[in-house]
Write an enzyme that holds these catalytic residues in place. Structure first.
Site, PDB file in Angstrom:
ATOM      1  N   THR A  21      76.293  54.899  75.492  1.00  0.00           N
ATOM      2  CA  THR A  21      76.777  55.807  76.529  1.00  0.00           C
ATOM      3  C   THR A  21      75.832  57.252  76.821  1.00  0.00           C
ATOM      4  O   THR A  21      75.273  57.736  75.709  1.00  0.00           O
ATOM      5  CB  THR A  21      78.283  56.699  76.493  1.00  0.00           C
ATOM      6  OG1 THR A  21      78.569  57.570  77.678  1.00  0.00           O
ATOM      7  CG2 THR A  21      78.508  57.593  75.248  1.00  0.00           C
TER       8      THR A  21
ATOM      9  N   ASN B 177      77.046  59.922  78.622  1.00  0.00           N
ATOM     10  CA  ASN B 177      77.888  60.891  79.283  1.00  0.00           C
ATOM     11  C   ASN B 177      78.410  61.698  77.623  1.00  0.00           C
ATOM     12  O   ASN B 177      79.191  61.221  76.895  1.00  0.00           O
ATOM     13  CB  ASN B 177      79.134  60.043  79.957  1.00  0.00           C
ATOM     14  CG  ASN B 177      79.984  61.258  80.271  1.00  0.00           C
ATOM     15  OD1 ASN B 177      80.530  61.999  79.569  1.00  0.00           O
ATOM     16  ND2 ASN B 177      80.581  60.809  81.395  1.00  0.00           N
TER      17      ASN B 177
ATOM     18  N   GLY C 138      80.541  64.140  77.266  1.00  0.00           N
ATOM     19  CA  GLY C 138      81.957  64.304  77.425  1.00  0.00           C
ATOM     20  C   GLY C 138      82.672  63.171  76.718  1.00  0.00           C
ATOM     21  O   GLY C 138      83.490  63.330  75.740  1.00  0.00           O
TER      22      GLY C 138
ATOM     23  N   ASP D  10      83.812  51.868  79.830  1.00  0.00           N
ATOM     24  CA  ASP D  10      83.660  51.923  81.439  1.00  0.00           C
ATOM     25  C   ASP D  10      84.984  52.522  81.974  1.00  0.00           C
ATOM     26  O   ASP D  10      85.961  52.091  81.556  1.00  0.00           O
ATOM     27  CB  ASP D  10      83.150  50.653  81.942  1.00  0.00           C
ATOM     28  CG  ASP D  10      82.654  51.125  83.508  1.00  0.00           C
ATOM     29  OD1 ASP D  10      81.811  51.880  83.539  1.00  0.00           O
ATOM     30  OD2 ASP D  10      83.198  50.588  84.377  1.00  0.00           O
TER      31      ASP D  10
ATOM     32  N   PHE E  19      85.913  67.101  81.030  1.00  0.00           N
ATOM     33  CA  PHE E  19      84.471  66.780  81.931  1.00  0.00           C
ATOM     34  C   PHE E  19      85.162  66.038  83.213  1.00  0.00           C
ATOM     35  O   PHE E  19      86.143  65.582  83.273  1.00  0.00           O
ATOM     36  CB  PHE E  19      83.598  65.988  80.996  1.00  0.00           C
ATOM     37  CG  PHE E  19      83.925  64.849  80.815  1.00  0.00           C
ATOM     38  CD1 PHE E  19      84.560  64.156  79.639  1.00  0.00           C
ATOM     39  CD2 PHE E  19      83.599  63.522  81.600  1.00  0.00           C
ATOM     40  CE1 PHE E  19      85.151  62.888  79.469  1.00  0.00           C
ATOM     41  CE2 PHE E  19      84.124  62.262  81.404  1.00  0.00           C
ATOM     42  CZ  PHE E  19      84.703  61.845  80.340  1.00  0.00           C
ATOM     43  N   GLY E  20      84.181  65.743  83.997  1.00  0.00           N
ATOM     44  CA  GLY E  20      84.409  64.669  84.984  1.00  0.00           C
ATOM     45  C   GLY E  20      85.532  65.387  85.904  1.00  0.00           C
ATOM     46  O   GLY E  20      85.589  66.616  86.114  1.00  0.00           O
TER      47      GLY E  20
ATOM     48  N   LYS F 286      94.133  65.969  74.788  1.00  0.00           N
ATOM     49  CA  LYS F 286      93.617  64.878  75.626  1.00  0.00           C
ATOM     50  C   LYS F 286      93.461  63.616  74.758  1.00  0.00           C
ATOM     51  O   LYS F 286      93.601  62.666  75.054  1.00  0.00           O
ATOM     52  CB  LYS F 286      92.386  65.390  76.272  1.00  0.00           C
ATOM     53  CG  LYS F 286      91.777  64.464  77.072  1.00  0.00           C
ATOM     54  CD  LYS F 286      90.327  64.772  77.676  1.00  0.00           C
ATOM     55  CE  LYS F 286      90.148  63.565  78.635  1.00  0.00           C
ATOM     56  NZ  LYS F 286      88.584  63.782  79.513  1.00  0.00           N
TER      57      LYS F 286
ATOM     58  N   ARG G  39      91.043  56.992  77.698  1.00  0.00           N
ATOM     59  CA  ARG G  39      90.255  56.652  76.694  1.00  0.00           C
ATOM     60  C   ARG G  39      90.835  56.571  75.278  1.00  0.00           C
ATOM     61  O   ARG G  39      90.632  55.945  74.464  1.00  0.00           O
ATOM     62  CB  ARG G  39      89.141  57.766  76.679  1.00  0.00           C
ATOM     63  CG  ARG G  39      87.659  57.438  75.752  1.00  0.00           C
ATOM     64  CD  ARG G  39      86.738  58.192  76.005  1.00  0.00           C
ATOM     65  NE  ARG G  39      86.204  57.997  77.406  1.00  0.00           N
ATOM     66  CZ  ARG G  39      86.463  58.472  78.559  1.00  0.00           C
ATOM     67  NH1 ARG G  39      87.004  59.926  78.282  1.00  0.00           N
ATOM     68  NH2 ARG G  39      86.086  58.203  79.792  1.00  0.00           N
TER      69      ARG G  39
END
Ligand code: ITT
Length: 196
Positions: free
Chosen positions: A10, A12, A14, A73, A153-154, A176, A182
């Site tokens: 990844t 990303n 976060g 993903d 994030f996001g 979270k 996730r």
């Protein structure tokens, strides 16, 4: 311990932070793609499923290293938008702020009961010898009319978690990582690792 080294395909930061927290104690060394010398460039996400794109990302780094590799993903599916941005969530805008702005604009005037949404995550695992495994997680909720909170994030600041009066960005990271899409996919991966 099932893996002495597990690569995470990844770019990303976060995602990587969350994956590290959830899997940290379960593998010897969790190494990000950016820490792999001569790692291939980010894979083109050309598949038409989360599973397909997760596999493209995992395969590319696995092919370059021969090491066990996982990839994530994920996306946000909004009912009032027919499931968009979904698979195309990262391409929905050029930054987190830009993506949130566009989402709130598209949903302007949509009343609260019609703002249902869900986060989806598929983790793909590519192993030496050719085995491929997939783990999926979903987190239901709805889209707020304005951002709340600074964590995650996001789309987290505009995602109200079902059953909680909190946005995903208002939750401590540990929370979270118990209930997100996730977290659920990674819990399934951990169950699989614990089985053999
Ligand atoms: P990699 O492909 O390098 O892993 P990416 O950000 O491009 O990173 P995706 O293609 O899977 O990853 O796109 C996922 C997008 O969905 C991500 O950029 C966010 O906009 C959104 N998203 C996914 N998980 C999220 C989460 O936990 N919280 C908020 N937004 C999330």
């Amino acid at each position: 311990m099932r893996f002495s080294t597990l690569l995470v395909a990844t770019h990303n930061a976060g995602k990587l932070r969350e994956i590290r927290e959830v899997l940290g104690g379960w593998v010897g060394e969790l190494r990000a793609q950016t820490q792999v010398p001569d790692a291939p460039p980010p894979a083109d996400e050309t598949a038409d499923t989360y599973q397909g794109n997760a596999l493209l990302k995992a395969e590319a780094l696995h092919a370059a290293t021969g090491l066990p590799t996982m990839a994530d993903d994920s996306g946000l599916e909004v009912a009032a938008l027919g499931g968009r941005p979904g698979l195309h969530s990262s391409r929905y805008g050029t930054s987190d702020g830009d993506r949130i702005r566009r989402l709130l604009e598209e949903l302007a005037g949509v009343p609260e009961p019609d703002r249902g949404a869900r986060f989806v995550c598929v983790v793909a695992l590519a192993l030496p010898g050719g085995a491929r495994h997939f783990f999926e997680g979903v987190c239901p909720g709805s889209i707020l009319t304005a951002p709340r909170g600074a964590g995650g994030f996001g789309f987290d600041p505009v995602f109200l978690v079902e059953g909680l009066d909190r946005s995903m960005a208002e939750l401590p990271i540990g929370r979270k990582n118990q209930l997100s899409h996730r977290a659920r996919a990674l819990a399934a991966l951990r169950d699989w690792m614990a089985r053999d």
